[in-house]
Design a protein around this motif. Structure first.
Motif, PDB file in Angstrom:
ATOM      1  N   THR A  16      14.499   9.587  40.654  1.00  0.00           N
ATOM      2  CA  THR A  16      13.610   8.506  40.211  1.00  0.00           C
ATOM      3  C   THR A  16      13.346   8.668  38.722  1.00  0.00           C
ATOM      4  N   GLN A  20       8.981   5.495  36.083  1.00  0.00           N
ATOM      5  CA  GLN A  20       8.482   4.965  37.363  1.00  0.00           C
ATOM      6  C   GLN A  20       7.399   5.875  37.953  1.00  0.00           C
ATOM      7  N   ILE A  21       7.652   7.168  37.810  1.00  0.00           N
ATOM      8  CA  ILE A  21       6.651   8.128  38.319  1.00  0.00           C
ATOM      9  C   ILE A  21       5.406   8.074  37.434  1.00  0.00           C
ATOM     10  N   ALA A  24       3.404   5.057  38.171  1.00  0.00           N
ATOM     11  CA  ALA A  24       2.695   5.220  39.453  1.00  0.00           C
ATOM     12  C   ALA A  24       1.431   6.053  39.254  1.00  0.00           C
ATOM     13  N   ALA A  28      -2.307   4.655  39.673  1.00  0.00           N
ATOM     14  CA  ALA A  28      -3.179   5.369  40.625  1.00  0.00           C
ATOM     15  C   ALA A  28      -4.514   5.712  39.966  1.00  0.00           C
ATOM     16  N   LEU A  48       2.312  -3.484  41.542  1.00  0.00           N
ATOM     17  CA  LEU A  48       3.078  -2.662  42.487  1.00  0.00           C
ATOM     18  C   LEU A  48       4.214  -3.459  43.124  1.00  0.00           C
ATOM     19  N   VAL A  53       7.853   1.090  40.743  1.00  0.00           N
ATOM     20  CA  VAL A  53       7.119   2.357  40.595  1.00  0.00           C
ATOM     21  C   VAL A  53       7.232   3.159  41.880  1.00  0.00           C
ATOM     22  N   ASN A  54       6.997   4.469  41.764  1.00  0.00           N
ATOM     23  CA  ASN A  54       7.096   5.336  42.938  1.00  0.00           C
ATOM     24  C   ASN A  54       5.816   5.209  43.783  1.00  0.00           C
ATOM     25  N   LEU A  55       5.960   4.566  44.925  1.00  0.00           N
ATOM     26  CA  LEU A  55       4.793   4.285  45.782  1.00  0.00           C
ATOM     27  C   LEU A  55       4.181   5.543  46.377  1.00  0.00           C
ATOM     28  N   PHE A  58       2.099   7.085  43.856  1.00  0.00           N
ATOM     29  CA  PHE A  58       0.939   6.209  43.643  1.00  0.00           C
ATOM     30  C   PHE A  58      -0.116   6.430  44.736  1.00  0.00           C
ATOM     31  N   SER A  62      -3.685   8.203  44.118  1.00  0.00           N
ATOM     32  CA  SER A  62      -4.871   7.313  44.198  1.00  0.00           C
ATOM     33  C   SER A  62      -6.039   8.085  44.787  1.00  0.00           C
ATOM     34  N   TYR A 127      -0.043   7.758  31.156  1.00  0.00           N
ATOM     35  CA  TYR A 127       1.350   7.338  31.330  1.00  0.00           C
ATOM     36  C   TYR A 127       2.280   8.184  30.454  1.00  0.00           C
TER      37      TYR A 127
END
Lengths: 169, 620
Positions: A16, A20-21, A24, A28, A48, A53-55, A58, A62, A127
């Motif tokens: 990934t 993207q990470i 996420a 979050a 989202l 993004v990496n769910l 995330f 969160s 980020y």
């Protein structure tokens, strides 16, 4: 906790993209500080869907940022208090108070205002810092970490295998 | 490797995700748009059925997005008391809502319109009943029956029973005073000297008077006896004086009680005259009899409406207090209050428009602005008006306008006025009681009035009836007299005043009808009143005589006591200080005279003896 670490390791070690990470993690942060049922929450949910993004990261983070927002609540409260009670900003806040979204978000509450401002202020640093950290990790630390006995044990554990199965990796 | 490269080349944006998002949002909106109407219809219908207890029918419910609102078409609510008719029905009701305020927890209805609201209309098919029929109790009839009964001349027994008689009270008071004073006098009489005591004084007195004083020792002994007698008599005299004092006090109290009792019948009569129209039968107001039912009905309706609205006003206050309590419980964060240019209460109808068709077929337009129960939030009163919609081009008109305000303490205040012009009143039944039935066959009504509510109601209304024609039947002389007078009336005024609380208002009804009728009544009724006056006065007199007679024996005994005391006092006068002192003085003088005579005699004898010796040589 093991699941969380498993998710982290899996994402970090996967192919990934770091952005993207990092995105996420930053999103979050917004959800953790402002909650899902808010305009920021709605915006994050839309992002989202739209952004790649990496769910897993995330969702896992969160929860972490929600806990962090509680820990930092005195700081947020103080920040919100100083902003909302600042004499020079009274007119600005009063004009914003006339809008529905401001009252819907209850941004006249010191804690909510503090959380919003703090999360926005930390969004970009989070980020970029996350992005830098992931790149750094993959280049210089990933192989070294993977050699750790604890990591090998974890990778061999039932949870990690289950996580990989669920994530299709 | 190629697959990995492909994955890495995927951009940040996910178009498929955007598509899914669009589908989710669109699907939800479509489901809401098409499903919300039937769901709302079902909820609304069942809620009304539960609340009212009878079948409710709604044709359809629609939502509109811009402006956001709801439209209810063809609502019919069955009357639970009469399943073959509707309690109310309307063609269409629409409400446009402010969505943002709704999300903030405030129901702000920009415009509420109800078209063709009709009451008590016939249903095509009978509705169903969902709860047992409510039992309605009538508690306002007593006032009306009082009005009806007021025309009857009461009997003396009714008058005496209703009056709180002073005569009876004073008679009881006299009895109490008598019992108490009798006890006091009897107690003091125990100290009254007995006859034996008086005889003993007589004997002692005789003995002292007859005693012979021969020497100074005898005189001293007599003085001692008299001193003792004086002391005894003084003690008894003091006792008699005390008894007499008690007697005087008791007599005074009894005299007061008696005089009050004797004056009581006159006072009773005066009170009865004040409360009842004995002297002036014209005080009987026929207008109360004729229009009392109608006005009482309106007041009862107003009270019902007030009782219905009151819980909403109070609930709002309770909700506010609860909100405050919850806010206090928040430990994190503080709400900073900024001035809000446009404040809204928890619910409000900005503009209200209802077209009502009354049971008599007349159309009224009900309008309202700022309708809410928290007027203090915007510091603006709520305005309302009712106007007759004249569709047939007649000169008939009705206008009512008013405003109300609910302050922070949920206190409700209102004021308004109304005006009525050229309203035809045909076939209006005014009285249907056993004695008399009266119908206003025809009349033209004009009127105006004002009303205000602040803790209590204050309202005045003037009605003017013109071109009046009345008819009816009566079964008594008085009823026929009334009918005879009323059927000759062509116009009359009616002044109505309603004041005080809604639950027990003070209603004043006056009319020039009263003057017209009372002169006729006066002649008929005055003879009866005169007879009643004589009967009642006699009854009061009888009560007084009975009370006086019951105490006459006691009074005689009391009077005899005075003679007894006077007699005792008279007896003691004989043994007064002067008499006793004089007795001593007489005895002393007698003794002195006796001693003097004796001394003179001795001197004479001595002188004689001496002279005998001197004149012995002269042969004497």
């Amino acid at each position: 906790m093991i699941t969380l670490i498993a998710k982290f390791l899996s994402a970090l070690n996967s192919e990934t993209r770091p952005s993207q990470i990092a995105m996420a993690i930053a999103l979050a942060l917004l959800i953790g500080f402002n909650g899902v049922v808010s305009l920021i929450g709605l915006l994050v949910i839309i992002l989202l869907f739209v952004l790649r993004v990496n769910l897993s990261i995330f969702l896992a983070l969160s929860a972490v940022f929600t806990v962090l927002s509680f820990v930092l609540s005195p700081l947020s409260n103080m920040l919100g208090e100083s902003l909302l009670t600042s004499a020079s900003l009274t007119e600005f806040w009063t004009s914003l108070y006339q809008t529905y979204w401001f009252r819907l978000e209850t941004l006249n509450n010191t804690l909510n205002m503090g959380n919003l401002v703090l999360s926005i202020l930390l969004f970009l640093p989070t980020y970029f810092f996350s992005h830098w950290l992931i790149v750094k990790y993959r280049h210089s630390m990933m192989d070294y970490v993977n050699k750790f006995k604890v990591v090998q044990t974890l990778k061999a554990s039932k949870f990690y295998r289950m996580y990989l199965t669920v994530n299709g990796q | 490797m190629t697959e990995q490269t492909t994955k890495k080349q995927l951009g940040m944006f996910r178009l498929s995700g955007a598509g899914v998002l669009a589908l989710v949002v669109g699907g939800t909106a479509a489901a809401g748009y098409f499903g919300a109407g039937p769901i709302t219809k079902s909820i609304l219908s069942s809620s009304l059925e539960k609340a009212i207890g009878a079948e409710n029918n709604i044709e359809s419910v629609q939502y509109q997005l811009q402006p956001f609102g709801i439209k209810i078409n063809g609502l019919q609510q069955t009357d639970p008391d009469n399943l073959s008719q509707n309690l109310f029905e309307f063609k269409q009701a629409s409400a446009s809502l402010n969505v943002w305020e709704l999300m903030l927890g405030q129901v702000l209805i920009e415009e509420l319109k109800v078209d063709s609201l009709t009451f008590n209309t016939e249903r095509t098919t009978a509705g169903e009943l969902y709860v047992p029929e409510a039992v309605h109790t009538e508690d306002s009839t007593s006032t009306i029956s009082d009005f009806k009964n007021s025309i009857k001349v009461p009997s003396k027994d009714e008058l005496l029973a209703k009056a709180d008689l002073i005569t009876e009270k004073k008679a009881k008071q006299l009895q109490t005073v008598w019992t108490s004073e009798k006890e006091n006098v009897e107690q003091s009489l125990k100290n009254l000297p007995s006859k034996d005591s008086l005889k003993k004084y007589e004997t002692q007195w005789q003995a002292i008077q007859n005693s012979e004083i021969k020497s100074l020792e005898d005189l001293e002994a007599l003085k001692a006896k008299i001193k003792q007698l004086k002391a005894d008599i003084s003690k008894d005299k003091e006792a008699v004086a005390q008894i007499k004092s008690q007697y005087k006090t008791s007599k005074s109290n009894l005299d007061t009680a008696y005089s009050e009792l004797k004056a009581a019948p006159a006072q009773d009569w005066s009170n009865i005259k004040e409360q009842l129209p004995i002297d002036d039968p014209s005080a009987l107001a026929i207008s109360k009899l004729l229009f009392g039912d109608e006005i009482t009905g309106y007041i009862t309706k107003a009270e019902e409406i007030y009782k219905t609205l009151k819980p909403f006003i109070d609930a709002n206050r309770e909700a506010k207090e609860q909100d405050k309590l919850s806010a206090d419980l928040l430990t994190q964060g503080r709400d900073i209050d900024f001035t809000l240019v446009e404040k809204w209460p928890s619910w409000m109808v900005k503009s209200l428009l209802i077209d009502v068709i009354a049971p008599d077929g007349k159309a009224y337009r009900v309008e309202g602005n700022e309708i809410n129960v928290e007027s203090y939030v915007r510091n603006k009163p709520s305005l309302y008006s009712v106007n007759l919609v004249n569709m047939d081009g007649s000169e008939e008109s009705f206008e009512l306008s008013g405003q109300y305000f609910v302050d922070k303490a949920s206190e409700f205040t209102s004021k308004g006025k109304w005006q009525l012009k050229n309203m035809a009143v045909d076939g209006k039944s005014l009285s249907k009681n056993k004695q008399m039935s009266l119908t206003m066959d025809q009349s033209l009504l004009n009127g105006d009035g004002t009303f205000a509510w602040q803790d209590k109601l204050e309202s005045n209304h003037k009605l003017k009836f013109k071109n009046v024609k009345m008819s009816g039947e009566g079964d008594s002389q008085l009823a026929n007299l009334t009918l005879d007078t009323l059927t000759k009336v062509s116009s009359f005024n009616l002044d109505i005043g309603v004041k005080g609380s809604l639950s027990s208002p003070s209603v004043s009804i006056s009319s020039d009808l009263d003057n017209q009728l009372n002169s006729a009544f006066k002649e008929q009724v005055s003879e009866r009143w005169d007879a009643l006056q004589v009967e009642t006065k006699q009854a009061l007199k009888d009560k007084l005589t009975a009370s006086l007679n019951s105490n006459s024996g006691n009074l005689e005994k009391f009077e005899s006591l005075k003679a007894k005391l006077d007699n005792a006092e008279e007896e003691f006068k004989k043994y007064g200080k002067e008499q006793l002192d004089k007795l001593i003085s007489d005895k002393k003088e007698a003794l002195e005279k006796k001693l003097k005579d004796k001394a003179e005699q001795e001197l004479k004898d001595k002188l004689k003896d001496k002279l005998k010796g001197k004149f012995k040589g002269f042969g004497i």
